[in-house]
Scaffold this motif. Structure first.
Motif, PDB file in Angstrom:
ATOM      1  N   GLU A 367       0.692  -0.365   0.151  1.00  0.00           N
ATOM      2  CA  GLU A 367      -0.029   0.000  -0.033  1.00  0.00           C
ATOM      3  C   GLU A 367       0.766   1.816  -0.004  1.00  0.00           C
ATOM      4  OE1 GLU A 367      -2.277  -0.819   3.600  1.00  0.00           O
ATOM      5  OE2 GLU A 367      -3.044  -2.183   3.175  1.00  0.00           O
ATOM      6  N   PRO A 368       0.440   2.439  -0.925  1.00  0.00           N
ATOM      7  CA  PRO A 368       1.656   3.758  -0.121  1.00  0.00           C
ATOM      8  C   PRO A 368       1.439   3.994   1.196  1.00  0.00           C
ATOM      9  CG  PRO A 368      -0.687   4.259  -1.677  1.00  0.00           C
ATOM     10  CD  PRO A 368      -0.511   2.475  -1.198  1.00  0.00           C
ATOM     11  N   GLY A 369       2.494   4.681   0.993  1.00  0.00           N
ATOM     12  CA  GLY A 369       3.070   5.369   2.419  1.00  0.00           C
ATOM     13  C   GLY A 369       3.848   3.763   3.235  1.00  0.00           C
ATOM     14  N   VAL A 370       3.455   2.559   2.868  1.00  0.00           N
ATOM     15  CA  VAL A 370       4.280   1.749   3.746  1.00  0.00           C
ATOM     16  C   VAL A 370       5.441   1.591   4.204  1.00  0.00           C
ATOM     17  CG1 VAL A 370       4.890  -1.020   4.680  1.00  0.00           C
ATOM     18  CG2 VAL A 370       2.470  -0.155   3.850  1.00  0.00           C
ATOM     19  N   LEU A 371       6.775   1.812   2.788  1.00  0.00           N
ATOM     20  CA  LEU A 371       7.631   2.299   2.870  1.00  0.00           C
ATOM     21  C   LEU A 371       8.214   3.455   3.929  1.00  0.00           C
ATOM     22  CD1 LEU A 371      10.014   0.266   1.689  1.00  0.00           C
ATOM     23  CD2 LEU A 371      10.072   1.782  -0.163  1.00  0.00           C
ATOM     24  N   ALA A 372       7.249   4.864   3.648  1.00  0.00           N
ATOM     25  CA  ALA A 372       7.291   5.352   4.400  1.00  0.00           C
ATOM     26  C   ALA A 372       7.510   5.198   5.867  1.00  0.00           C
ATOM     27  CB  ALA A 372       6.687   7.688   4.445  1.00  0.00           C
ATOM     28  N   THR A 373       6.597   4.591   6.508  1.00  0.00           N
ATOM     29  CA  THR A 373       6.709   4.040   7.640  1.00  0.00           C
ATOM     30  C   THR A 373       7.548   3.689   7.980  1.00  0.00           C
ATOM     31  OG1 THR A 373       4.181   4.004   7.314  1.00  0.00           O
ATOM     32  CG2 THR A 373       4.511   3.159   9.801  1.00  0.00           C
ATOM     33  N   VAL A 374       8.022   2.488   7.018  1.00  0.00           N
ATOM     34  CA  VAL A 374       9.263   1.704   7.843  1.00  0.00           C
ATOM     35  C   VAL A 374      10.539   2.441   7.669  1.00  0.00           C
ATOM     36  CG1 VAL A 374      10.893  -0.704   6.528  1.00  0.00           C
ATOM     37  CG2 VAL A 374       8.041  -0.485   7.209  1.00  0.00           C
ATOM     38  N   THR A 417      14.008  -1.945  17.258  1.00  0.00           N
ATOM     39  CA  THR A 417      14.609  -1.291  16.227  1.00  0.00           C
ATOM     40  C   THR A 417      13.164  -2.620  15.184  1.00  0.00           C
ATOM     41  OG1 THR A 417      15.789   0.904  15.395  1.00  0.00           O
ATOM     42  CG2 THR A 417      14.404  -0.592  13.368  1.00  0.00           C
ATOM     43  N   VAL A 418      13.576  -3.787  14.675  1.00  0.00           N
ATOM     44  CA  VAL A 418      13.396  -4.777  14.543  1.00  0.00           C
ATOM     45  C   VAL A 418      12.422  -5.331  15.520  1.00  0.00           C
ATOM     46  CG1 VAL A 418      13.002  -7.292  14.190  1.00  0.00           C
ATOM     47  CG2 VAL A 418      14.767  -5.601  13.150  1.00  0.00           C
ATOM     48  N   ASP A 419      11.892  -5.074  16.437  1.00  0.00           N
ATOM     49  CA  ASP A 419      10.845  -5.323  17.353  1.00  0.00           C
ATOM     50  C   ASP A 419       9.748  -3.698  16.769  1.00  0.00           C
ATOM     51  OD1 ASP A 419      12.099  -7.373  18.462  1.00  0.00           O
ATOM     52  OD2 ASP A 419      12.621  -6.259  21.144  1.00  0.00           O
ATOM     53  N   LYS A 420      10.171  -3.188  17.007  1.00  0.00           N
ATOM     54  CA  LYS A 420       8.895  -1.564  16.405  1.00  0.00           C
ATOM     55  C   LYS A 420       8.749  -2.291  15.212  1.00  0.00           C
ATOM     56  CE  LYS A 420      10.698   1.794  19.353  1.00  0.00           C
ATOM     57  NZ  LYS A 420      11.907   2.353  19.481  1.00  0.00           N
ATOM     58  N   LEU A 421       8.947  -2.347  14.926  1.00  0.00           N
ATOM     59  CA  LEU A 421       8.376  -2.529  12.833  1.00  0.00           C
ATOM     60  C   LEU A 421       7.471  -3.823  12.652  1.00  0.00           C
ATOM     61  CD1 LEU A 421      12.062  -2.683  10.752  1.00  0.00           C
ATOM     62  CD2 LEU A 421      10.097  -1.193  10.970  1.00  0.00           C
ATOM     63  N   ALA A 422       7.803  -5.143  13.322  1.00  0.00           N
ATOM     64  CA  ALA A 422       7.058  -5.871  13.787  1.00  0.00           C
ATOM     65  C   ALA A 422       5.819  -5.741  14.445  1.00  0.00           C
ATOM     66  CB  ALA A 422       7.772  -7.592  14.774  1.00  0.00           C
ATOM     67  N   ALA A 423       5.406  -4.381  15.644  1.00  0.00           N
ATOM     68  CA  ALA A 423       4.733  -4.654  15.480  1.00  0.00           C
ATOM     69  C   ALA A 423       3.831  -2.839  15.205  1.00  0.00           C
ATOM     70  CB  ALA A 423       4.538  -4.219  17.447  1.00  0.00           C
ATOM     71  N   SER A 424       4.813  -2.564  14.143  1.00  0.00           N
ATOM     72  CA  SER A 424       4.233  -1.370  13.295  1.00  0.00           C
ATOM     73  C   SER A 424       2.545  -1.655  12.401  1.00  0.00           C
ATOM     74  CB  SER A 424       5.090  -0.749  12.913  1.00  0.00           C
ATOM     75  OG  SER A 424       5.227  -1.687  11.319  1.00  0.00           O
ATOM     76  N   GLY A 425       2.117  -2.503  12.325  1.00  0.00           N
ATOM     77  CA  GLY A 425       1.088  -3.026  11.821  1.00  0.00           C
ATOM     78  C   GLY A 425       1.105  -2.721  10.540  1.00  0.00           C
ATOM     79  N   VAL A 426       2.002  -2.277   9.863  1.00  0.00           N
ATOM     80  CA  VAL A 426       2.060  -1.648   8.050  1.00  0.00           C
ATOM     81  C   VAL A 426       3.576  -3.081   8.456  1.00  0.00           C
ATOM     82  CG1 VAL A 426       2.127   0.265   8.274  1.00  0.00           C
ATOM     83  CG2 VAL A 426       4.004  -0.936   8.353  1.00  0.00           C
ATOM     84  N   VAL A 427       3.575  -4.317   8.907  1.00  0.00           N
ATOM     85  CA  VAL A 427       4.926  -4.858   8.626  1.00  0.00           C
ATOM     86  C   VAL A 427       4.018  -6.410   8.931  1.00  0.00           C
ATOM     87  CG1 VAL A 427       7.216  -6.925   9.046  1.00  0.00           C
ATOM     88  CG2 VAL A 427       6.883  -4.023   9.073  1.00  0.00           C
ATOM     89  N   ASP A 428       3.367  -7.177   7.874  1.00  0.00           N
ATOM     90  CA  ASP A 428       2.832  -8.239   7.970  1.00  0.00           C
ATOM     91  C   ASP A 428       4.012  -9.476   8.876  1.00  0.00           C
ATOM     92  OD1 ASP A 428       0.754  -7.497   7.059  1.00  0.00           O
ATOM     93  OD2 ASP A 428       1.058  -8.075   5.125  1.00  0.00           O
ATOM     94  N   ARG A 429       5.231  -9.382   8.659  1.00  0.00           N
ATOM     95  CA  ARG A 429       6.269 -10.511   9.062  1.00  0.00           C
ATOM     96  C   ARG A 429       7.075  -9.873   8.977  1.00  0.00           C
ATOM     97  NH1 ARG A 429       8.020 -15.769   7.228  1.00  0.00           N
ATOM     98  NH2 ARG A 429       7.938 -15.680   5.096  1.00  0.00           N
TER      99      ARG A 429
END
Lengths: 439, 439
Positions: A367-374, A417-429
Motif C-alpha cells: 500500500e502507499p506510505g508503507v515504505l515511508a512508515t518503515v 527497531t525490529v521489534d517496533k517494525l513487527a508491532a507497527s501494523g504495516v509489517v505482516d512478517r
C-alpha cells in the motif's frame, strides 16, 4: 641411527584422533626422533574399555585403564579423551608431575583454560593445543607467536566443519536444512545428536580460544554470544545468493574502540558466533564442504587467511603430533614453559553493543506510505538505510517483500527497531534479520 | 605497570622494514612488554648513512654506524640490512656474543643458512626468520613446528608478489608483459632492475628455505631449478584462460618416491621455480595482485593454505616483531635454542627427473598425417597424450595450431621429445611448453 634421549609419551584416549596419533607415533618413530632430537616412546594408552573396537590396530599391551599410574611415569602426556572430567583432573595431574601436556580438548580449554595454564605456569610446564581450534590448520602458533608483535583487529573463522558442510550444500543444491542435516548424519559429517555443531556450541568454544590468543585476554566461554544455524532456511539461502552473498556460520572475534564508565577511550572486544551474510567475493565464501578457514585482520600484517581440514582423525592427529615434537624439543632444550599472554585483559562487551551491517527482510502490505512508515521507524531507531529493494509477492499482489540493507548499526538499536517494525501494523512478517560480515 | 626484566634489542638496517620495526617497537612498547614478559628496549639502529632519509621519524640518537659495538651489547639482534655481507658477519658476531637473532634475509639464509644455524647450535642461540619467506604470512612456524609430526608431500607457493601482480594483470587485462612491468615499476610494485623478481631469483631463495623446513633437509640454493616469467606473453595467457587455467609463478617443493643407485626405493625431493598452468578452480588461482599464498599438502593434515601479504614494510615488520617477542619469551624461559631439523638429509633431484603434466602448443602444417607424425614422436619419447585440440589458424588456412595436454611425463623425456618435434619437419613452431601443476 643417532642415539637420542628417550622421552616417555602417555596417551589418554584412543578414539578417532587418539588411535591415529598412536599409529603415527609408532609408524614414523625414526623420523619423529630425528625431528624432535629425542626418541618418542609411546609407553601406554589409557582407555575406559580395554576391549572397545579401535580405528587402527594397536598392540594390546599398550592399553591400560589405569590412567593415573601412566601419567606419573610420562614426560609428555597427550589428552584426547574429550569432555571436562576426568580430562581436567588428568591434565592437572600430568602438569603437577612435571610433564608437558598436549591436548585437543576445546571444551576443556574454553571452560578451564585459565586453571590449566596457571597450573602449568606454577611448575614451568608447557600446554600445547594446536588441535583444539580448526583441527589440522596451524592457527594457534600463528596467533600465539607469529602475530605476537602485531595487533589483531578481527578474526572471522569458519571453525565448524559440520555446519559449513550443511550450509554449503543448502547453498549449492537449494535444499532445506533438515534434509541436508539428515544426509550429513547418514554420511558421518554430523553426529546423531547434532546440537553441539548446529547450535554453535563447538564454534563458540573455538571462538573463546582464538579470541583469548588474539587479544591476550582470558575469554570465558559464557562471554561468547552464540547462535546456531537451525533457523536458516531455503528462502534465506536463495535470497542471500540473489543478493551476492552466502550464509556462513562465523566465529567473529573483534577489537572494539569503546569508552569506559568515565567516558575515557578504552578498548574492548566482542566474541560472537552466528550465521552471517558474507560477500561471495570474500575469501571465506570459497570455503566449501567440511573445510575450515580463519581470516585474520591485523594492524600491521593486513589480511591473512589460514585454510584446511577442520576435523577428521588423521588430520587432527597431524596437529597433535606437531605439538608432541614441540614438547620434545622443549624438553631437550630445557628452560621453563612460556605462559599464555593474557595481560591485555580486555573487557568483553555484550552483543547489544556490537555494530555490524544488517540485512532485514520484511513482508509488508503493498500500500502507499508503507515504505515511508518503515523508513521512519528505522530512522527513529538510529538504523541508517543503505539499500532498499521492494518486490511484490503473492498471487493477490497485496503483499510486498522489502529487503533493507543497513549501514553499520548497534545490535541493541537494531533489535529494538525490529521489534517496533513487527508491532507497527504495516509489517505482516519479519522474514529474516541477518548480520553482514566481512567489510 | 609490571616491572619486567629489560632486554636490549639492536636493529641493523633502517630501510622499509627496519624503520617500521623500530617505530612499532617504540609505539607499542608497553603492549609488547606485556606479551613478551620483558621490556624490549631498542638500544640502537646501525646504518651505513646517518643522514639518509627514513620512512618514519626516529630519534637521531638511536642511529649509529658502529654496528659491531651495538651488536655485542644486545640480547636480541634484528638484521634487516639484506644482502650477504656484512649481514652474515654481523649475524655470526651476534650469535657468538650470546644474542638470539631475528632476520628477514632470505638471500643470506638460502646461501649461508647451514653456517648460521650451526653457529647458533654451537652456543645454544636461536635464529628466527618468519619474515624471510612469504613476508607477513606465518609459514615458518607452521612448517617448522605445527607440521613437524607430519610428512609434507608438496608445497606450491606463490611467494613473489611482483610477479604475481604482473601475471594477474596480464591475465585480467590481456596486456603484454613489458607493458605491465613498466606500469608495475611506475607504481612501485617492481624495482627499477626487476631481475631478482621476474627471473625467479627471489622465489628460488624462498623455495630453498621452505623446502629445507618442509623436508628436514638443508637445500642449497643452487639445487633449486629456476625459470622466470619474461617469456610469458599475451598469447600464452589467452590460451591458458581459454583452457580454464591461469599462469602463476610457482615455487614447487615436492617429495618424490625414487630409487637410489642400487635400485632400492629411496625418497628424494625436487625444488623448482617456474611459471605453470594452474586450474582456475585451484585455491592458488584466486590469489590476486601482489598477494602471496603457500599451499601445503601433507600426508596426515591433507591440504592447507596460508594466504596474505608477501611483502611491504609494515606487513613484514609484523613477522619480524613476532620473532622478537618469541626471542624475548625464550630469554625469559631459559634453555638453549632449538636447532633446525635437517636430519632427513634427502637428495635433491635434477629437474630432468621431475614428472609433471605438460601443455605443448605447436604450429604445424595443416596437412593429412601431421597429427599422426606428432603423436608418433610423443609416443616414442614416452610422453603419453591426454588431450589434443587442433584449430586452423592464419588466413591462408595452411597452418594449424595443436594444443597437446600430456599425462605425467618425465621432464627429460618431454624436453627431448619437444626437440624432436621441433626438428621433425612437420612442426613450424613450438609456441609454448608449460607445466601443469596442482593435481
Amino acid at each position: 641411527m643417532t642415539d637420542y634421549r628417550r622421552l616417555r609419551v602417555a596417551l589418554l584416549g584412543a578414539g578417532a584422533v587418539g588411535s591415529q596419533v598412536a599409529s603415527l607415533l609408532r609408524q614414523h618413530a625414526d623420523e619423529l626422533a630425528d625431528r624432535a632430537g629425542a626418541t618418542l616412546e609411546l609407553v601406554g594408552i589409557a582407555v575406559r574399555d580395554l576391549d572397545a573396537k579401535r580405528d587402527v590396530e594397536l598392540p594390546h599391551e599398550l592399553f591400560t585403564t589405569d590412567a593415573e599410574t601412566l601419567i606419573v611415569s610420562a614426560d609428555i602426556v597427550i589428552e584426547l579423551m574429550g569432555g571436562i572430567e576426568p580430562a581436567r583432573t588428568y591434565l592437572l595431574q600430568a602438569i603437577n608431575s612435571g610433564a608437558d601436556v598436549v591436548t585437543a580438548n576445546k571444551a576443556l580449554l574454553a571452560t578451564h583454560g585459565p586453571e590449566i595454564f596457571e597450573a602449568a605456569d606454577q611448575v614451568g610446564a608447557q600446554v600445547y593445543y594446536e588441535a583444539a581450534a580448526a583441527g589440522a590448520i596451524p592457527i594457534i602458533r600463528p596467533l600465539r607467536d607469529s602475530l605476537a608483535g602485531d595487533r589483531v583487529q578481527r578474526i572471522m573463522g569458519i571453525v565448524n566443519g559440520t555446519t559449513n558442510y550443511i550450509l554449503d550444500r543448502m547453498d549449492k543444491e537449494g535444499a532445506e536444512f533438515a534434509e541436508v542435516l539428515a544426509d550429513a548424519q547418514a554420511l558421518g559429517y554430523a553426529e546423531a545428536d547434532p546440537t553441539a555443531d548446529v547450535e554453535g556450541y563447538d564454534a563458540a568454544q573455538k571462538a573463546a580460544i582464538l579470541a583469548s590468543l588474539a587479544f591476550h585476554t582470558s575469554v570465558p566461554l559464557d562471554a561468547v554470544h552464540r547462535e546456531g544455524i537451525t533457523a536458516i532456511d531455503k528462502g534465506m539461502m536463495d535470497a542471500a545468493r540473489n543478493a551476492g552473498y552466502v550464509i556462513k556460520l562465523l566465529a567473529v572475534c573483534e577489537r572494539l574502540a569503546t569508552t569506559d564508565a568515565e567516558g575515557t577511550p578504552a578498548e574492548s572486544i566482542s566474541v560472537r558466533v552466528y550465521p552471517a551474510l558474507v560477500d561471495r567475493e570474500h575469501p571465506l565464501a570459497s570455503v566449501h564442504g567440511a573445510n575450515n578457514a580463519v581470516f585474520v585482520q591485523a594492524e600491521a600484517a593486513g589480511n591473512l587467511m589460514f585454510y584446511g581440514a577442520g576435523a577428521g582423525g588423521v588430520q587432527t592427529a597431524s596437529a597433535v603430533l606437531g605439538d608432541v615434537v614441540s614438547a620434545a624439543r622443549r624438553h631437550i632444550a630445557g628452560g621453563v614453559g612460556v605462559g599464555e599472554s593474557t595481560r591485555a585483559n580486555l573487557p568483553v562487551v555484550e552483543i547489544g553493543q556490537v555494530t555490524t551491517r544488517y540485512q532485514i527482510t520484511l513482508e509488508v502490505d503493498d500500500e502507499p506510505g508503507v515504505l515511508a512508515t518503515v523508513a521512519g521507524i528505522l530512522s527513529d531507531g538510529r538504523v541508517s538505510i543503505a539499500t532498499v529493494e521492494q518486490t511484490v509477492v503473492g498471487e493477490d499482489a497485496e503483499t510486498a517483500r522489502v529487503v533493507i540493507g543497513t549501514h553499520k548499526a548497534q545490535e541493541q538499536d537494531l533489535s529494538d527497531t525490529v521489534d517496533k517494525l513487527a508491532a507497527s501494523g504495516v509489517v505482516d512478517r519479519v522474514v529474516s534479520v541477518l548480520r553482514v560480515e566481512g567489510d
